[in-house]
Design a protein around this motif. Sequence first.
Motif, mmCIF file in Angstrom:
data_model
loop_
_atom_site.group_PDB
_atom_site.id
_atom_site.type_symbol
_atom_site.label_atom_id
_atom_site.label_comp_id
_atom_site.label_asym_id
_atom_site.label_seq_id
_atom_site.Cartn_x
_atom_site.Cartn_y
_atom_site.Cartn_z
ATOM 1 N N SER A 215 23.258 22.602 -6.629
ATOM 2 C CA SER A 215 22.524 21.454 -6.088
ATOM 3 C C SER A 215 22.964 21.197 -4.645
ATOM 4 C CB SER A 215 22.777 20.204 -6.935
ATOM 5 O OG SER A 215 24.153 19.858 -6.908
ATOM 6 N N GLN A 216 22.130 20.455 -3.938
ATOM 7 C CA GLN A 216 22.461 19.990 -2.593
ATOM 8 C C GLN A 216 22.278 18.483 -2.543
ATOM 9 O OE1 GLN A 216 19.920 22.155 0.167
ATOM 10 N NE2 GLN A 216 21.535 23.636 0.579
ATOM 11 N N VAL A 217 23.299 17.792 -2.034
ATOM 12 C CA VAL A 217 23.228 16.345 -1.833
ATOM 13 C C VAL A 217 23.719 16.061 -0.419
ATOM 14 C CG1 VAL A 217 24.138 14.104 -2.534
ATOM 15 C CG2 VAL A 217 23.611 15.824 -4.271
ATOM 16 N N GLY A 218 22.954 15.305 0.327
ATOM 17 C CA GLY A 218 23.391 15.027 1.691
ATOM 18 C C GLY A 218 22.590 13.941 2.358
ATOM 19 N N TYR A 219 23.006 13.600 3.553
ATOM 20 C CA TYR A 219 22.243 12.657 4.369
ATOM 21 C C TYR A 219 22.493 12.948 5.841
ATOM 22 C CZ TYR A 219 26.677 10.056 4.785
ATOM 23 O OH TYR A 219 27.982 9.701 5.028
ATOM 24 N N LEU B 158 26.003 14.105 10.005
ATOM 25 C CA LEU B 158 25.400 14.918 8.943
ATOM 26 C C LEU B 158 26.428 15.137 7.841
ATOM 27 C CD1 LEU B 158 23.179 18.027 9.581
ATOM 28 C CD2 LEU B 158 24.842 18.007 7.740
ATOM 29 N N PHE B 159 26.033 14.793 6.616
ATOM 30 C CA PHE B 159 26.887 14.918 5.435
ATOM 31 C C PHE B 159 26.169 15.804 4.428
ATOM 32 C CE2 PHE B 159 27.756 13.636 1.084
ATOM 33 C CZ PHE B 159 29.135 13.429 1.018
ATOM 34 N N LEU B 160 26.892 16.819 3.880
ATOM 35 C CA LEU B 160 26.258 17.705 2.904
ATOM 36 C C LEU B 160 27.297 18.217 1.910
ATOM 37 C CD1 LEU B 160 23.674 19.264 2.019
ATOM 38 C CD2 LEU B 160 24.473 21.146 3.470
ATOM 39 N N ARG B 161 26.952 18.130 0.639
ATOM 40 C CA ARG B 161 27.742 18.752 -0.424
ATOM 41 C C ARG B 161 26.812 19.727 -1.139
ATOM 42 N NH1 ARG B 161 30.728 16.850 2.459
ATOM 43 N NH2 ARG B 161 32.467 15.409 2.101
ATOM 44 N N ASP B 162 27.209 21.005 -1.181
ATOM 45 C CA ASP B 162 26.343 22.070 -1.684
ATOM 46 C C ASP B 162 27.117 22.866 -2.729
ATOM 47 O OD1 ASP B 162 25.418 24.878 -1.816
ATOM 48 O OD2 ASP B 162 23.978 24.283 -0.288
ATOM 49 N N SER B 163 26.559 23.018 -3.909
ATOM 50 C CA SER B 163 27.217 23.822 -4.946
ATOM 51 C C SER B 163 26.290 24.962 -5.358
ATOM 52 C CB SER B 163 27.583 22.963 -6.155
ATOM 53 O OG SER B 163 26.427 22.432 -6.768
ATOM 54 N N THR B 164 26.888 26.148 -5.537
ATOM 55 C CA THR B 164 26.132 27.345 -5.919
ATOM 56 C C THR B 164 26.642 27.839 -7.270
ATOM 57 O OG1 THR B 164 25.820 27.973 -3.605
ATOM 58 C CG2 THR B 164 25.568 29.710 -5.256
ATOM 59 N N GLU C 97 30.830 20.399 2.824
ATOM 60 C CA GLU C 97 31.706 21.105 1.889
ATOM 61 C C GLU C 97 30.849 21.887 0.903
ATOM 62 O OE1 GLU C 97 34.291 18.275 0.035
ATOM 63 O OE2 GLU C 97 35.391 17.838 1.875
ATOM 64 N N LEU C 98 31.245 23.138 0.667
ATOM 65 C CA LEU C 98 30.538 23.987 -0.290
ATOM 66 C C LEU C 98 31.443 24.277 -1.483
ATOM 67 C CD1 LEU C 98 28.665 24.314 2.181
ATOM 68 C CD2 LEU C 98 28.312 26.681 1.457
ATOM 69 N N TYR C 99 30.804 24.412 -2.645
ATOM 70 C CA TYR C 99 31.528 24.647 -3.893
ATOM 71 C C TYR C 99 30.871 25.768 -4.677
ATOM 72 C CZ TYR C 99 32.963 19.830 -2.894
ATOM 73 O OH TYR C 99 33.423 18.690 -2.282
ATOM 74 N N ALA C 100 31.688 26.449 -5.503
ATOM 75 C CA ALA C 100 31.167 27.374 -6.511
ATOM 76 C C ALA C 100 31.180 26.638 -7.840
ATOM 77 C CB ALA C 100 32.043 28.622 -6.586
ATOM 78 N N LEU C 101 30.043 26.653 -8.528
ATOM 79 C CA LEU C 101 29.933 25.979 -9.823
ATOM 80 C C LEU C 101 30.251 26.994 -10.922
ATOM 81 C CD1 LEU C 101 29.151 23.346 -11.282
ATOM 82 C CD2 LEU C 101 26.796 24.191 -11.343
ATOM 83 N N THR C 102 31.370 26.810 -11.606
ATOM 84 C CA THR C 102 31.835 27.792 -12.589
ATOM 85 C C THR C 102 31.056 27.678 -13.905
ATOM 86 O OG1 THR C 102 33.476 26.345 -13.590
ATOM 87 C CG2 THR C 102 34.143 27.550 -11.612
ATOM 88 N N ALA C 103 31.315 28.640 -14.791
ATOM 89 C CA ALA C 103 30.636 28.656 -16.093
ATOM 90 C C ALA C 103 30.828 27.344 -16.837
ATOM 91 C CB ALA C 103 31.157 29.823 -16.933
ATOM 92 N N GLY C 104 32.022 26.750 -16.687
ATOM 93 C CA GLY C 104 32.312 25.503 -17.389
ATOM 94 C C GLY C 104 31.858 24.255 -16.664
#
Length: 229
Positions: free
Chosen positions: A182-186, A153-159, A49-56
Amino acid sequence: MGAIRGVAWMLAALLCLAGTRAGAQERRAEGVTGLKAGATILVMPLDVELYALTAGGVREPKAEWTEKARTNLLEALRGRERPGGLRFIPFEGPADETVAELGHLNAAVAEAIWWHHFGPMHLPAKRGQLDWTLGEEAAALAKATPADYALYLFLRDSTATGGRVATIALMAVAGLNVGGGSQVGYADLVDLRTGQVVWFNRLVRMSGDVREPAAAKATLDNLLAEFPE
């Protein structure tokens, strides 16, 4: 609900950075030195799953980014194949009840490995060995496919968005440090004959982007560090 769990898992994993770092040998089960030539590895549905990290600081799920990431990671896996070497075959078709239950079981075991093998809460009975199994349930996959192993494979990625980058700059001027992407996964490999987890690795870093093929390959190379090829 899944997105909420994913973000919660990402934040908890980042807090676990204070845990001890395992050496290369500890990533493999005792006695595992490599896989047989030509072994077939079933790539289970990627939990990405990928995420956008907002200003807040809010992580907003991005479905289009996630789809690109899955495509790029599968392509990067295929790029690891060599003549006579390991074969990676993606799981195809709908995930039936057996596959879904095994996925849930693997997720629970992987989280236990993260906390109790790589993290600060070691279990004395394990004696530092990677000694975990999915049990007999894994044999059902072995009967249904020609694969020798299953790769999860598990990955959480935020930009960080532009707004977040601006927030980071403003806070830096004020002498405050706020986080960006950040990226967190295994990733873990399961022997389908025995159910044993024969290899495990985790990834935690403040960089990376799996939306582009080259960057996705770099992330995969990190996730598969010390893979028993």
